[in-house]
Scaffold this active site. Structure first.
Site, mmCIF file in Angstrom:
data_model
loop_
_atom_site.group_PDB
_atom_site.id
_atom_site.type_symbol
_atom_site.label_atom_id
_atom_site.label_comp_id
_atom_site.label_asym_id
_atom_site.label_seq_id
_atom_site.Cartn_x
_atom_site.Cartn_y
_atom_site.Cartn_z
ATOM 1 N N ARG A 129 0.810 -1.233 0.000
ATOM 2 C CA ARG A 129 0.000 0.000 0.000
ATOM 3 C C ARG A 129 0.836 1.271 0.000
ATOM 4 O O ARG A 129 0.367 2.323 0.435
ATOM 5 C CB ARG A 129 -0.979 0.013 1.185
ATOM 6 N N LYS A 151 1.559 10.892 -12.024
ATOM 7 C CA LYS A 151 0.657 9.960 -12.709
ATOM 8 C C LYS A 151 1.407 8.658 -12.958
ATOM 9 O O LYS A 151 2.468 8.643 -13.596
ATOM 10 C CB LYS A 151 0.204 10.538 -14.042
ATOM 11 N N GLU A 193 6.345 16.632 -26.409
ATOM 12 C CA GLU A 193 5.830 17.124 -25.122
ATOM 13 C C GLU A 193 6.440 18.482 -24.773
ATOM 14 O O GLU A 193 5.804 19.300 -24.117
ATOM 15 C CB GLU A 193 6.102 16.103 -24.007
ATOM 16 N N LYS A 235 5.048 22.439 -16.113
ATOM 17 C CA LYS A 235 4.309 21.290 -15.576
ATOM 18 C C LYS A 235 4.136 21.428 -14.064
ATOM 19 O O LYS A 235 3.065 21.143 -13.521
ATOM 20 C CB LYS A 235 5.021 19.976 -15.921
ATOM 21 N N GLU A 245 -5.987 16.180 -11.253
ATOM 22 C CA GLU A 245 -6.654 16.419 -12.528
ATOM 23 C C GLU A 245 -8.158 16.552 -12.401
ATOM 24 O O GLU A 245 -8.920 15.833 -13.034
ATOM 25 C CB GLU A 245 -6.306 15.305 -13.533
ATOM 26 N N ARG A 249 -5.306 20.690 -14.768
ATOM 27 C CA ARG A 249 -4.266 19.756 -15.178
ATOM 28 C C ARG A 249 -4.551 19.101 -16.529
ATOM 29 O O ARG A 249 -3.637 18.697 -17.240
ATOM 30 C CB ARG A 249 -4.071 18.682 -14.094
ATOM 31 N N ASN A 253 -2.970 17.473 -21.363
ATOM 32 C CA ASN A 253 -3.326 16.426 -22.315
ATOM 33 C C ASN A 253 -3.605 16.970 -23.707
ATOM 34 O O ASN A 253 -4.219 16.285 -24.540
ATOM 35 C CB ASN A 253 -4.544 15.640 -21.805
ATOM 36 N N HIS A 256 -3.532 14.728 -26.680
ATOM 37 C CA HIS A 256 -3.480 13.355 -26.184
ATOM 38 C C HIS A 256 -4.725 12.539 -26.494
ATOM 39 O O HIS A 256 -4.664 11.317 -26.538
ATOM 40 C CB HIS A 256 -3.217 13.341 -24.680
ATOM 41 N N HIS A 260 -3.942 9.250 -28.055
ATOM 42 C CA HIS A 260 -4.248 7.950 -27.453
ATOM 43 C C HIS A 260 -5.014 7.061 -28.433
ATOM 44 O O HIS A 260 -4.810 5.849 -28.475
ATOM 45 C CB HIS A 260 -5.050 8.127 -26.167
ATOM 46 N N HIS A 273 4.540 7.122 -28.101
ATOM 47 C CA HIS A 273 3.584 8.036 -27.484
ATOM 48 C C HIS A 273 3.785 9.466 -27.998
ATOM 49 O O HIS A 273 2.833 10.136 -28.402
ATOM 50 C CB HIS A 273 3.743 7.978 -25.965
#
Lengths: 374, 374
Positions: A129, A151, A193, A235, A245, A249, A253, A256, A260, A273
């Site tokens: 955890r 992330k 990016e 960032k 997010e 935030r 993206n 993206h 994606h 990517h």
């Protein structure tokens, strides 16, 4: 905590997240230097996770530097590539940790690109955890984006990054020397990016990139240092305001949602990517144009810079029978889709971005005009 | 948030965790009642996760109650038992969520015992990096322990609950009526965790259990209501002070270090968790005695109550050649082992517990004197 020895010539960017705050160190020769890791928790054991490409280049050097801090330094070498960013690979990390009886104080080090960073971070979030972890990104993409902001996660056959956690590292060590061994294709992917931060937040930086894109492609160290630093600053500013997010935030993206869809539609690992994001940004730029938010000159400028950075600007055909339908289907399952509607990051005038629901017909038109053939 | 209609005869326990605070509702007929879920986020879609044992009894009733709150209520029925608390089963939840294009606002409901609750909670923690979830525990063990406090996760072949997250539910709905269909063995397993709260925190409650153990075994509703409420109050008090188990919270693991070794050594699912904890508490009581912290009378009292609750007090032989060695090995990998040393929750005088490293020879002696044959 996080008291550090700042080296001469080293840049430092702070991510302000209360008790989860941390620093990004940017400079040369950081991996080899024990003091780069000074002030981090010195658990008895550490596990370095890297991949088969990075291991021969940097693993031994990081192991040496960490020997001062940990009694035992384990290493795990994963197969390389986005295609391996799934549960079975992640489980190799858990196997290793348990085989070596690693405990809650074991520190995980992610040595590699975005895939290694995302998987190691998620493993750190879940093992017992939560155990401490440090990002040591060795690709431009990871240095300017994926290793910063917490992330983490893995892919699912039905969607990218669908399983994961927000889990912050204790420090990010960006050693610019590692970029010298980066394949050109991956340098370009990272530049996607870097370019992204311009349209969404800082057109002066966009202009700087336009002026320095050749130097960046030639791996000029000073140019790379500034590009990494400025990207991390932007960032950091965004993430500090919206860690999980829930709003702002999402502008990170930009490009993206289309990207994606390209990655998933082509099969993970087929397009990098960053390549998908490069092409996706041009598509998202066109979408902004169709909404009347930017002009044609802006889209042309963006497409031109993306192309100069060695990235594709023509979108791939994902389905010969119903290409638009396939794109829409893939984007709908993407995490940005809430309550069934698809929202896109659009450029709200150069240098500013926002989330907006866009009518399907406008999206379809952008897909048609961006694809290789329709 | 969390504004609720408190029903007549319903008890309510508050878990105070700042912005992650939530309520435990305890009463009869709660599952069937739409108002039990009033004030929770009403995302368009919901997914109820339950198992093949619970589904025929309560799934339809919960679906009906939730129809007021969500446009679409999906359901997923998992195989029953601790043996299925692993990645492959967890992934069925992700499959279902993605097949139905569930988004970040989808609410997950865990309808069942500890296994369903732990897996559903972990799925909620990881799906799109976190979606809301509600616990609807249908076993005594889940109502008094596992559904409260935010510990979620799955097992790994090398250790129990090794992969997971701290992730709090938005509410816990304990419908006491569900205990009427609980097999006796599982009622006893739940009583193990109820009994646990006595030695670690409240000897008056321990005495109350001694006086009411027959009523509890006979499922007297008023006795069960008080047992659940008092257990949740004690757990709430502990968790509020130490959400992520950096200190105090570990006392809730009284009996669990021995118990986990029994579960792992016998193969998950062979002994119920509560059975292993019952036996483990007696062993941990003996360990406290050997440290001079409690007297023989206390250990006898504890063993007697555990036995009256229908739980085993004789530990199983895990290895015919090196039983003690096998126990030690399994306990070392358990999450309580830090830096190689094994720490146990010991009773520091009846009604108070603490964590303590215990010399191996004392532990070995307790294992020898507690096992069926040696």
């Amino acid at each position: 905590m996080n008291e550090t020895a700042i080296r001469p010539g080293m840049d430092c960017v702070e991510i302000a997240l209360g008790e989860r705050s941390y620093q990004i160190h940017i400079g040369s020769g950081l991996i080899d230097t024990a003091s780069s890791f000074h002030g981090l928790p010195a658990g008895r054991s550490a596990l370095i996770v890297c991949n088969e490409t990075v291991a021969p280049l940097y693993l031994h050097r990081l192991e040496n530097a960490l020997e001062v801090h940990h009694a035992v330094v384990h290493a795990l070498v994963l197969p390389d590539g986005e295609a391996h960013k799934h549960w079975a690979t992640l489980n190799l990390v858990f196997d290793k940790l348990l085989q070596h009886e690693c405990d809650r104080k074991t520190v995980l080090y992610a040595l590699g690109g975005g895939v290694v960073g995302d998987m190691t971070g998620f493993a750190a979030a879940c093992y017992m955890r939560g155990v401490p972890f440090v990002q040591v990104p060795t690709t431009l993409l990871a240095q300017v984006d994926s290793s910063v902001g917490g992330k983490t996660g893995i892919n699912h056959p039905l969607g990218k990054n669908m399983i994961g956690a927000f889990y912050q590292p204790l420090r990010v060590i960006c050693d610019l020397d590692t970029l010298s061994t980066l394949p050109s294709k991956e340098l370009s992917a990272g530049l996607a990016e870097v370019i992204k931060y311009g349209p969404i937040a800082d057109m002066a930086f966009f202009e700087w990139i336009e002026d320095h894109v050749d130097a960046l492609m030639a791996r000029d160290k000073a140019s790379l240092a500034f590009a990494v630093k400025r990207s991390c600053e932007i960032k950091a500013w965004v993430v500090s305001q919206d860690e999980r997010e829930s709003g702002l935030r999402a502008i990170l993206n930009f490009g993206h949602t289309f990207g994606h869809a390209i990655e998933a539609g082509m099969g993970y690992g087929s397009w990098l990517h960053g390549e998908a994001v490069g092409c996706g940004m041009v598509m998202a730029g066109r979408l902004s144009l169709s909404l009347g938010l930017v002009d044609q000159a802006f889209v042309d400028r963006l497409a031109s810079l993306v192309k100069k950075a060695g990235l594709p600007v023509v979108a791939p055909l994902l389905d010969t029978h119903d290409n638009v339908g396939r794109y829409m289907e893939l984007m709908r399952v993407d995490k940005k889709a809430e309550g069934g509607a698809i929202r896109f990051v659009v450029i709200d005038g150069p240098g500013r971005a926002r989330l907006q629901e866009v009518p399907d017909d406008l999206v379809a038109e952008v897909i048609r005009s961006s694809c290789a053939s329709a």
